[in-house]
Design an enzyme around this catalytic site. Sequence first.
Site, PDB file in Angstrom:
ATOM      1  CG  HIS A 121      25.025  98.563  -6.276  1.00 23.59           C
ATOM      2  ND1 HIS A 121      23.672  98.285  -6.334  1.00 23.59           N
ATOM      3  CD2 HIS A 121      25.611  97.747  -7.186  1.00 23.59           C
ATOM      4  CE1 HIS A 121      23.461  97.340  -7.243  1.00 23.59           C
ATOM      5  NE2 HIS A 121      24.612  97.004  -7.779  1.00 23.59           N
ATOM      6  CG  PHE A 122      28.988  96.421  -4.990  1.00 18.95           C
ATOM      7  CD1 PHE A 122      28.535  95.230  -5.532  1.00 18.95           C
ATOM      8  CD2 PHE A 122      29.246  97.473  -5.847  1.00 18.95           C
ATOM      9  CE1 PHE A 122      28.335  95.086  -6.899  1.00 18.95           C
ATOM     10  CE2 PHE A 122      29.062  97.352  -7.219  1.00 18.95           C
ATOM     11  CZ  PHE A 122      28.605  96.149  -7.738  1.00 18.95           C
TER      12      PHE A 122
END
Length: 142
Positions: A121-122
């Site tokens: 996600h990051f």
Amino acid sequence: TYWENPNEENKNNLKSLFTVDFTKYQYTDGTRNPDRISPDAWNMDQLALDRPGNDEIQLALYYDYRNNLKQYPNWQEFFRTYQPPTLVAWGKNDMFFGPKGALAFQNDLKDCEVHLLNTGHFPLEEELETSAYLIKQFLRDR
């Protein structure tokens, strides 16, 4: 369920999303080397999440996200009309937004580079150098 019925039971079912375990999971899930992700990332986020009263703020944001989805047709029309050059550097293992979300930009944009990075996600946590390179190259070329 929470969008359809924002009662106390459904609110309480979401509160586990504000725990340090889940915050860490958001940073490490889908990464190649979870042990190399700096704990500073999720610990700083958790400091903000743990502020008094913040649970209700987060729940209001989650509830309002249903309106975000309703705006997709407007954003897609904007893309089709104005054709902004677009760089999409996306974690292909993102638990929230899968690769189809990244590739969908190409449906409406003619000048759209999509890079599915092998991370979660990051992407900046694991693919900072690659992301910086892609940004610099994209801006240089345009």
